[in-house]
Design a protein around this motif. Structure first.
Motif, short mmCIF file in Angstrom:
data_model
loop_
_atom_site.label_atom_id
_atom_site.label_comp_id
_atom_site.label_asym_id
_atom_site.label_seq_id
_atom_site.Cartn_x
_atom_site.Cartn_y
_atom_site.Cartn_z
N GLU A 1 27.70 7.73 109.05
CA GLU A 1 27.22 7.71 107.67
C GLU A 1 25.72 7.41 107.57
O GLU A 1 25.06 7.80 106.62
CB GLU A 1 28.02 6.71 106.84
N TRP B 1 22.98 15.78 99.80
CA TRP B 1 22.37 16.31 98.58
C TRP B 1 21.43 17.45 98.98
O TRP B 1 20.48 17.26 99.73
CB TRP B 1 21.60 15.20 97.88
N MET C 1 29.34 7.22 95.70
CA MET C 1 29.11 8.56 96.23
C MET C 1 29.05 9.54 95.06
O MET C 1 29.73 9.37 94.05
CB MET C 1 30.24 8.95 97.19
N GLN C 2 28.25 10.57 95.24
CA GLN C 2 28.04 11.54 94.18
C GLN C 2 28.53 12.92 94.61
O GLN C 2 28.37 13.31 95.77
CB GLN C 2 26.55 11.63 93.82
N VAL C 3 29.14 13.64 93.65
CA VAL C 3 29.53 15.03 93.87
C VAL C 3 29.05 15.84 92.67
O VAL C 3 29.10 15.38 91.53
CB VAL C 3 31.06 15.20 94.04
N ARG D 1 25.81 18.26 95.44
CA ARG D 1 26.08 17.09 96.27
C ARG D 1 27.54 17.12 96.72
O ARG D 1 28.41 17.50 95.93
CB ARG D 1 25.79 15.79 95.51
N LYS D 2 27.78 16.72 97.96
CA LYS D 2 29.14 16.70 98.52
C LYS D 2 29.38 15.35 99.16
O LYS D 2 28.52 14.82 99.87
CB LYS D 2 29.31 17.80 99.57
N ALA D 3 30.56 14.80 98.94
CA ALA D 3 30.92 13.48 99.49
C ALA D 3 31.87 13.65 100.66
O ALA D 3 32.69 14.57 100.70
CB ALA D 3 31.56 12.62 98.41
N TYR D 4 31.77 12.73 101.62
CA TYR D 4 32.61 12.75 102.82
C TYR D 4 33.23 11.37 103.02
O TYR D 4 32.54 10.35 102.96
CB TYR D 4 31.78 13.12 104.05
N THR E 1 29.96 8.71 102.81
CA THR E 1 28.58 9.07 102.47
C THR E 1 28.61 10.34 101.63
O THR E 1 29.68 10.93 101.39
CB THR E 1 27.72 9.29 103.73
N TYR E 2 27.44 10.76 101.15
CA TYR E 2 27.34 12.07 100.51
C TYR E 2 26.04 12.71 100.94
O TYR E 2 25.12 12.05 101.46
CB TYR E 2 27.45 11.96 98.99
#
Length: 749
Positions: free
Chosen positions: A84, A13, A27-29, A42-45, A10-11
């Motif tokens: 997620e 925001w 997913m976005q970063v 934005r951070k993705a995991y 997931t990410y």
């Protein structure tokens, strides 16, 4: 080689803080703008399931992505687990931020939403060591330049934040001490770097000097903090004798450290903070400091060394048979053996060395179980080898303690079977708060859904340690609704019977929840009928938790959390037994470990004690599977002759077991035991503690305090042992007199 795909992804925001994106394919970063984050951040995991894999020694991560231009992507390992479907920016405690490309750089303050440790951990400069070592090993000036730049940037910013000593006192005394230690080690490497300009050197040395001034005058916080502050002051004085106040700093540090060791330990040697992690680190730092002092012509006094030895013994006695700590309070599973070995070598203690080397050196401790009445902790153990059994009961208090009064931690056959569930972190994460702040997260009883007050009155009230058994009694006033009393009978064979009594302060109904926690890989199940909980590890030891009176309580397996290390958390299940009652009530529970699979035939049956209620006297029939059968009796009140099943007994506690290995009797504060009208034990005088074990070979082992050899029927204890061939009293062979089915070999004095 094995290829794994993410089990969760997931990410989050910042611009949409309450939205979950676990259902998105991509997913976005992103990291844009100034400061630690902006609305565009934005951070993705990603999460990978390693179940069934051997120990991972190497891993490669392959990612596919796209961007409008060449980008750097920062990757971090994380022990956290997540769902997620529910992870959002708002509910994620964060540890990583970026100031990459920000003209102002890092401001050494805490970003919104960060773990509360963020503010103090970064100014402590734990990263200075790896950067300095990288410079020493590679000679690449970029490492030195980067570290010197961070140090001078910190001085510039922090000088404006603190009115005391500026960068020398920001953000608190413990952080100052940690930073000083890390800077001194790094400075030894950096001082030959061309990147250390005269201006930068002056700024760094001025900050170190101001830190020394602050640490001399300030002594803040709990014992571990005060200790670290004075150790850092001592290091500063020794490494920088050019500083004007260095001689005074040296004297101040040594005097403070000697006084602190006295103030931070109870008279029995136990550590003031209720945490084995901090206790271990505290003792270990005294070893480091003593060796450092010796190297520079200083020594602790003999009084201080004696106090340190008592603390070392306390650590040794708390340690699991496999050498790891029991993880009480704010702590994590850590191997304590190197600390114990170093303490033993410093203090010349062969028993510490033995435990610290798993028996490879030194001398095995002469004792097994131990009581620390001032610290309010008792430990019952069968021995010091990894396969031995261990049970810890605490009523302790102090900094870093949890709401875990009268909690039990149990270990047998090589593993913790009823562990403390550990500490995830110090954040506001609900799992972290549950582990640290709730009583529900510990192996004790929660009253009325409220966490205990771990500062409340309590004590270890009863202690008997006999070669054949230990008996521990304790109470706590940590719950407002009722007084909780707990009694534990512990046998070295690895069997524990726990009796709890709750005495409410009013006539209202109260909810009592007794919990037993298991490690995340324990796979517990709950049997219908008996409502026994049993673990099913894939290999090795297991445990059965068997309650009495299953019809009078509700039982369930509930979802909880387990932290196998700091900053790691896993899902785990625990057995919950609940009663709601007015007036005094009790729980009686059998805890039975096994070397392999748990035995499903193990059972507990309530035996009525006439019309006596269980809060006055309790009796149980125990079906122990292949171990045989046993009867257990405990009186909560003044001893009186009572009958239960086929037994009549006039003391405080009785345990009688029969099996293929022979039969045994445990008696506390009594004179007479009868079964079906025949005498099993009769003493002319009250016996404080007595254990009789009759082996299949006819050897009768008698153990107890205050017993002397005697064959005089007028003085000696009559013991039913018709097949007796030899008698051993407290470890020594003694003569015996036979009279029919009875023998006489020992008398109470």
């Amino acid at each position: 080689m094995k290829t794994l795909h993410p089990s969760h992804g997931t990410y989050i925001w910042a611009g949409n803080p309450d939205t979950a994106y676990g259902d998105k394919y991509l997913m976005q970063v992103s990291d844009q703008g100034t400061g630690p984050f902006s609305a565009a951040t934005r951070k993705a995991y990603l999460q990978f399931d390693l179940a069934g894999l051997p120990e991972v020694t190497k891993a490669e991560l392959s990612l596919t992505g796209s961007a409008d231009a060449k980008k750097d992507v920062m990757l971090y390992g994380n022990g956290d687990t997540f769902t997620e479907a529910s992870r959002t920016w708002s509910n994620t405690v964060q540890y990583t931020y970026s100031w990459q490309g920000d003209p102002g750089g890092f401001d050494w303050k805490q970003p919104a939403g960060a773990d509360k440790e963020y503010l103090v951990q970064l100014p402590r400069f734990f990263f200075a060591g790896p950067l300095a070592v990288a410079y020493r090993e590679t000679g690449d000036e970029k490492h030195a330049k980067a570290l010197i730049g961070l140090m001078t940037d910190f001085v510039k910013d922090a000088d404006a934040y603190d009115s005391d000593e500026g960068a020398g006192s920001y953000p608190n005394s413990l952080s100052v001490a940690r930073r000083v230690q890390n800077w001194i080690a790094a400075y030894e490497i950096l001082r030959t770097s061309p990147s250390l300009t005269p201006e930068a050197n002056t700024e760094i040395l001025r900050a170190l000097n101001r830190s020394g001034v602050h640490l001399e005058e300030s002594e803040q916080g709990a014992p571990n903090r005060k200790q670290t502050q004075k150790v850092a002051l001592l290091h500063t004085a020794v490494y920088f004798p050019e500083f004007f106040r260095a001689p005074k700093w040296r004297a101040n540090a040594v005097a403070s450290l000697e006084g602190q060791l006295h103030d931070s330990t109870h008279p029995d040697g136990g550590y003031w903070e209720a945490t084995d992690g901090y206790a271990r680190a505290y003792a270990s730092q005294y070893v480091d400091t003593a060796l450092f002092m010796r190297e520079h012509g200083m020594e602790f006094s003999s009084t201080t060394r004696a106090r340190l030895r008592k603390l070392a013994r306390f650590l040794m006695d708390q340690t699991f048979p496999n050498g790891y700590g029991p993880v009480y309070g704010d702590s994590e599973p850590k191997d304590q053996r190197s600390t114990l070995r170093r303490l033993g070598e410093l203090l010349g203690d062969e028993e510490l060395i033995h435990v610290g080397t798993s028996g490879a050196s030194g001398r095995e401790p002469a004792h097994t179980s131990s009581l620390y009445p001032d610290t309010r902790v008792a430990v019952s153990r069968s021995g010091w080898a990894a396969e031995d059994s261990y049970l810890r009961l605490n009523a302790d208090r102090g900094n870093h303690s949890h709401a875990d009064e009268l909690a039990i931690t149990a270990y047998a056959y090589g593993r913790p079977l009823l562990p403390d569930m550990g500490t995830f972190n110090y954040s506001s994460d609900p799992r972290a708060q549950w582990l640290r702040k709730s009583t529900e997260a510990h192996n004790t009883i929660e009253i009325d859904d409220q966490a205990q007050d771990s500062k409340a009155a309590g004590a270890i009230t009863h202690w008997i340690s006999n070669p054949a058994f230990d008996l521990i009694g304790a109470h706590t006033e940590a719950s407002e609704g009722a007084l909780h009393e707990r009694s534990v009978l512990s046998l070295p064979s690895g069997l524990w019977v726990v009796s709890d009594r709750l005495k409410p302060s009013d006539g209202a109904a109260h909810r009592y929840e007794q919990n037993w926690h298991f490690a995340s890989e324990a796979n517990p199940s709950l049997r219908s009928g008996q409502k026994a909980a049993a673990t099913a590890f894939s290999d090795g030891a297991n445990i059965s938790v068997v309650p009495a009176d299953p019809g009078k309580l509700s039982a369930s397996l509930r979802d909880g959390s387990y932290a196998p290390a700091m900053y790691r958390v896993e899902d785990a299940r625990y057995a919950s037994y609940v009663k709601t009652a007015a007036g005094r009530t009790t729980f009686d529970t059998l805890l039975l470990p096994s070397r392999g699979a748990a035995d499903p035939s193990v059972a507990v049956e309530r035996i009525p004690v006439g019309s006596t209620p269980t809060h006055q006297a309790t009796a149980l029939g125990l079906g122990l599977g292949e171990r045989g059968d046993a009867v257990y009796y405990k009186s909560w009140t003044t001893p009186a002759s009572r009958s239960f099943g086929s037994y009549t007994f006039d003391g405080k506690l009785l345990y009688a077991q029969t099996g293929t290995a022979g039969r045994s009797i445990v008696m506390v504060d009594g004179t007479s035991i009868e079964r079906d009208g025949e005498s099993l034990v009769t003493s002319p005088e009250p016996v404080k503690d007595l254990a009789v074990r009759v082996g299949a070979d006819g050897t009768v082992r008698i153990d107890g305090s205050g017993l002397t050899a005697s064959v005089d029927p007028a003085r000696a204890i009559a013991i039913a042992a018709p097949d007796a061939a030899e008698v051993v009293l407290n470890g020594s062979p003694v003569p015996f007199h036979r009279d029919g089915r009875l023998i006489y070999a020992a008398a109470a004095t």
